[in-house]
Scaffold this motif. Structure first.
Motif, PDB file in Angstrom:
ATOM      1  N   VAL A 121      75.695  44.193 -21.124  1.00 41.28           N
ATOM      2  CA  VAL A 121      75.050  43.753 -19.875  1.00 41.28           C
ATOM      3  C   VAL A 121      75.288  42.126 -19.455  1.00 41.28           C
ATOM      4  CG1 VAL A 121      73.357  44.098 -18.348  1.00 41.28           C
ATOM      5  CG2 VAL A 121      73.745  45.675 -19.803  1.00 41.28           C
ATOM      6  N   MET A 122      76.066  41.714 -18.800  1.00 44.52           N
ATOM      7  CA  MET A 122      76.069  40.312 -18.135  1.00 44.52           C
ATOM      8  C   MET A 122      75.623  40.107 -16.907  1.00 44.52           C
ATOM      9  SD  MET A 122      79.799  39.307 -20.069  1.00 44.52           S
ATOM     10  CE  MET A 122      79.939  39.645 -21.706  1.00 44.52           C
ATOM     11  N   SER A 123      75.473  38.915 -16.670  1.00 47.46           N
ATOM     12  CA  SER A 123      75.176  38.553 -15.140  1.00 47.46           C
ATOM     13  C   SER A 123      75.574  37.076 -14.759  1.00 47.46           C
ATOM     14  CB  SER A 123      73.384  38.479 -15.174  1.00 47.46           C
ATOM     15  OG  SER A 123      73.079  37.435 -15.767  1.00 47.46           O
ATOM     16  N   SER A 124      75.688  36.828 -13.398  1.00 48.91           N
ATOM     17  CA  SER A 124      76.172  35.862 -13.064  1.00 48.91           C
ATOM     18  C   SER A 124      74.996  34.549 -13.260  1.00 48.91           C
ATOM     19  CB  SER A 124      76.526  35.507 -11.384  1.00 48.91           C
ATOM     20  OG  SER A 124      75.469  36.204 -10.968  1.00 48.91           O
ATOM     21  N   PRO A 125      75.250  33.366 -13.376  1.00 53.07           N
ATOM     22  CA  PRO A 125      74.354  32.209 -13.589  1.00 53.07           C
ATOM     23  C   PRO A 125      73.403  31.875 -12.875  1.00 53.07           C
ATOM     24  CG  PRO A 125      76.591  31.427 -13.929  1.00 53.07           C
ATOM     25  CD  PRO A 125      76.661  32.689 -13.179  1.00 53.07           C
ATOM     26  N   ASP A 126      73.361  32.594 -11.591  1.00 44.99           N
ATOM     27  CA  ASP A 126      72.202  32.443 -10.852  1.00 44.99           C
ATOM     28  C   ASP A 126      71.121  33.361 -10.948  1.00 44.99           C
ATOM     29  OD1 ASP A 126      73.978  34.393  -9.930  1.00 44.99           O
ATOM     30  OD2 ASP A 126      73.137  34.162  -7.672  1.00 44.99           O
ATOM     31  N   VAL A 127      71.571  34.309 -11.779  1.00 41.82           N
ATOM     32  CA  VAL A 127      70.481  35.534 -12.181  1.00 41.82           C
ATOM     33  C   VAL A 127      69.769  34.970 -13.640  1.00 41.82           C
ATOM     34  CG1 VAL A 127      70.443  38.107 -12.775  1.00 41.82           C
ATOM     35  CG2 VAL A 127      71.812  37.218 -10.812  1.00 41.82           C
ATOM     36  N   GLN A 128      68.476  35.272 -13.701  1.00 39.57           N
ATOM     37  CA  GLN A 128      67.766  35.130 -14.743  1.00 39.57           C
ATOM     38  C   GLN A 128      67.398  36.376 -15.794  1.00 39.57           C
ATOM     39  OE1 GLN A 128      63.853  33.601 -14.024  1.00 39.57           O
ATOM     40  NE2 GLN A 128      63.268  33.348 -16.390  1.00 39.57           N
ATOM     41  N   PRO A 129      67.928  36.249 -16.852  1.00 40.29           N
ATOM     42  CA  PRO A 129      67.713  37.388 -17.828  1.00 40.29           C
ATOM     43  C   PRO A 129      66.046  37.198 -18.043  1.00 40.29           C
ATOM     44  CG  PRO A 129      69.726  36.269 -18.536  1.00 40.29           C
ATOM     45  CD  PRO A 129      68.914  35.418 -17.437  1.00 40.29           C
ATOM     46  N   LEU A 130      65.573  38.475 -18.378  1.00 41.63           N
ATOM     47  CA  LEU A 130      64.101  38.516 -18.565  1.00 41.63           C
ATOM     48  C   LEU A 130      63.925  39.166 -20.032  1.00 41.63           C
ATOM     49  CD1 LEU A 130      62.705  39.682 -15.160  1.00 41.63           C
ATOM     50  CD2 LEU A 130      62.755  37.149 -16.203  1.00 41.63           C
ATOM     51  N   ARG A 131      64.476  40.468 -20.340  1.00 40.72           N
ATOM     52  CA  ARG A 131      64.434  40.995 -21.307  1.00 40.72           C
ATOM     53  C   ARG A 131      65.695  42.021 -21.478  1.00 40.72           C
ATOM     54  NH1 ARG A 131      60.007  41.234 -18.227  1.00 40.72           N
ATOM     55  NH2 ARG A 131      60.672  42.830 -16.704  1.00 40.72           N
ATOM     56  N   ALA A 132      66.067  42.283 -22.940  1.00 42.76           N
ATOM     57  CA  ALA A 132      67.058  43.063 -23.323  1.00 42.76           C
ATOM     58  C   ALA A 132      66.670  44.051 -24.448  1.00 42.76           C
ATOM     59  CB  ALA A 132      68.286  42.323 -23.427  1.00 42.76           C
ATOM     60  N   ARG A 133      67.150  45.170 -24.424  1.00 41.52           N
ATOM     61  CA  ARG A 133      66.872  46.101 -25.618  1.00 41.52           C
ATOM     62  C   ARG A 133      68.051  47.062 -25.751  1.00 41.52           C
ATOM     63  NH1 ARG A 133      64.677  51.226 -24.755  1.00 41.52           N
ATOM     64  NH2 ARG A 133      64.420  51.807 -22.704  1.00 41.52           N
ATOM     65  N   VAL A 134      68.054  47.489 -26.898  1.00 38.62           N
ATOM     66  CA  VAL A 134      69.217  48.551 -27.226  1.00 38.62           C
ATOM     67  C   VAL A 134      68.249  49.948 -27.540  1.00 38.62           C
ATOM     68  CG1 VAL A 134      70.832  49.617 -28.814  1.00 38.62           C
ATOM     69  CG2 VAL A 134      70.851  47.093 -28.100  1.00 38.62           C
ATOM     70  N   ALA A 135      68.742  50.837 -26.867  1.00 34.47           N
ATOM     71  CA  ALA A 135      67.826  52.317 -26.875  1.00 34.47           C
ATOM     72  C   ALA A 135      68.185  52.810 -28.288  1.00 34.47           C
ATOM     73  CB  ALA A 135      68.169  53.218 -25.675  1.00 34.47           C
ATOM     74  N   THR A 136      67.761  52.344 -29.432  1.00 33.49           N
ATOM     75  CA  THR A 136      68.101  52.825 -30.830  1.00 33.49           C
ATOM     76  C   THR A 136      67.770  54.173 -31.352  1.00 33.49           C
ATOM     77  OG1 THR A 136      65.986  51.963 -31.623  1.00 33.49           O
ATOM     78  CG2 THR A 136      67.795  50.438 -31.583  1.00 33.49           C
ATOM     79  N   ASP A 137      66.945  55.091 -30.291  1.00 40.05           N
ATOM     80  CA  ASP A 137      66.711  56.457 -30.542  1.00 40.05           C
ATOM     81  C   ASP A 137      67.581  57.275 -29.846  1.00 40.05           C
ATOM     82  OD1 ASP A 137      65.558  55.551 -28.160  1.00 40.05           O
ATOM     83  OD2 ASP A 137      63.760  56.707 -28.464  1.00 40.05           O
ATOM     84  N   ALA A 138      68.494  57.033 -29.000  1.00 40.32           N
ATOM     85  CA  ALA A 138      69.286  57.714 -28.115  1.00 40.32           C
ATOM     86  C   ALA A 138      70.329  58.348 -29.094  1.00 40.32           C
ATOM     87  CB  ALA A 138      70.336  56.825 -27.270  1.00 40.32           C
ATOM     88  N   ASP A 139      70.563  59.769 -28.904  1.00 42.77           N
ATOM     89  CA  ASP A 139      71.820  60.426 -29.692  1.00 42.77           C
ATOM     90  C   ASP A 139      72.470  61.191 -28.610  1.00 42.77           C
ATOM     91  OD1 ASP A 139      70.016  62.507 -28.547  1.00 42.77           O
ATOM     92  OD2 ASP A 139      69.411  63.178 -30.477  1.00 42.77           O
ATOM     93  N   GLY A 140      72.775  60.757 -27.642  1.00 47.56           N
ATOM     94  CA  GLY A 140      73.678  61.526 -26.585  1.00 47.56           C
ATOM     95  C   GLY A 140      75.044  61.099 -26.697  1.00 47.56           C
ATOM     96  N   SER A 141      75.424  60.278 -27.354  1.00 48.71           N
ATOM     97  CA  SER A 141      76.752  59.723 -27.504  1.00 48.71           C
ATOM     98  C   SER A 141      77.044  59.215 -28.752  1.00 48.71           C
ATOM     99  CB  SER A 141      77.124  58.437 -26.036  1.00 48.71           C
ATOM    100  OG  SER A 141      78.301  57.928 -26.491  1.00 48.71           O
ATOM    101  N   ASP A 142      78.172  58.553 -28.961  1.00 52.19           N
ATOM    102  CA  ASP A 142      78.664  57.992 -30.248  1.00 52.19           C
ATOM    103  C   ASP A 142      78.126  56.422 -30.273  1.00 52.19           C
ATOM    104  OD1 ASP A 142      80.735  57.635 -28.580  1.00 52.19           O
ATOM    105  OD2 ASP A 142      82.254  57.446 -30.191  1.00 52.19           O
TER     106      ASP A 142
END
Length: 269
Positions: free
Chosen positions: A236-257
């Motif tokens: 997930v990327m954003s243009s430089p004028d946007v401020q990232p606040l938090r990021a996470r991976v849903a490590t418990d997800a099992d709906g896909s590979d």
């Protein structure tokens, strides 16, 4: 635009900001990316309700999906998966078919495979740009949607790059920059990029966009594979004028590979 469809799903209701609210305050938006593997988990068994539950748990405002079937065949029960998910989740959807084949039987639906964007907010417009491909490799595309989130117009792009040719991915990345511009504003790019952060094709993109995980993620951020996470290829990327606040991976997800990745941003009005 025959390769894309906009489902008439009902948006999740959001209370209007009071008239006295400070209009200068940034708007927060949660953006996610999820390769849903045509709705099949690591066991390769179709379970679209499970995918829907995983998406719901992300609580994303906008999510880019890859490997989405539309009347493709038996592996996905001939479903229009993007429309099904939009209906199930009460969201709006834009779909882009990068593969668009004749019906399996005369008079049937066209067999399509591609990407989708789900949004809690109405999608104002959308386009799909086919990306460069080498020889007989799979056609890839860039789906771009304009969405007004909490009163602010933003642009959301979603893609899925070639899996087995780094030079082809580099050509695709350069085309993405051409389409989105080398000085984008209020723009997000999601996707399964099939390359890790140090690759040249990722560098082409991060010369223009901020990689949210590199900015605010904690840990390795591995998204592939679900059973043995060892590589970070979903972004997930954003243009430089946007401020990232938090990021996470849903490590418990099992709906896909793949595992979904989600990030929160602050966007200036």
């Amino acid at each position: 635009m025959g390769a894309a469809a906009l489902a008439l799903a009902t948006s999740v209701g959001l209370a209007a900001a009071p008239a006295s609210a400070d209009q200068g305050q940034p708007v927060e938006v949660r953006v996610a990316s999820y390769n849903i593997h045509h709705g099949a988990g690591p066991d390769n068994v179709l379970d679209l309700p499970d995918v829907a539950n995983e998406i719901r748990g992300l609580r994303a405002d906008v999510i880019g999906l890859q490997e989405v079937d539309r009347h493709w065949g038996d592996r996905s029960d001939n479903l229009d998966e993007a429309a099904w998910l939009a209906d199930r989740l009460d969201m709006y959807v834009a779909y882009a078919a990068n593969l668009d084949l004749d019906p399996a039987t005369p008079g049937g639906e066209r067999r399509q495979y591609g990407t989708a964007i789900l949004s809690r907010f109405p999608i104002q417009s959308y386009t799909n740009t086919l990306l460069p491909k080498f020889g007989d490799d799979e056609q890839r595309g860039l789906l771009v949607a304009d969405i007004k989130v909490r009163g602010v117009m933003m642009r959301f792009a979603n893609t899925h790059l070639q899996h087995n040719n780094n030079l082809e991915r580099q050509a695709q990345a350069r085309r993405i920059v051409e389409v989105l511009g080398d000085s984008p504003t209020r723009t997000f790019l999601t996707g399964d990029l099939n390359a890790s952060a140090g690759a040249a094709e990722i560098q082409i993109l991060t010369d223009v966009f901020t990689d949210s995980w590199a900015a605010v993620g904690v840990g390795d951020g591995f998204t592939y594979s679900q059973e043995d996470p060892h590589n970070r290829i979903d972004f997930v990327m954003s243009s430089p004028d946007v401020q990232p606040l938090r990021a996470r991976v849903a490590t418990d997800a099992d709906g896909s590979d793949h595992l979904p990745v989600v990030a929160d941003f602050a966007v200036r009005r």
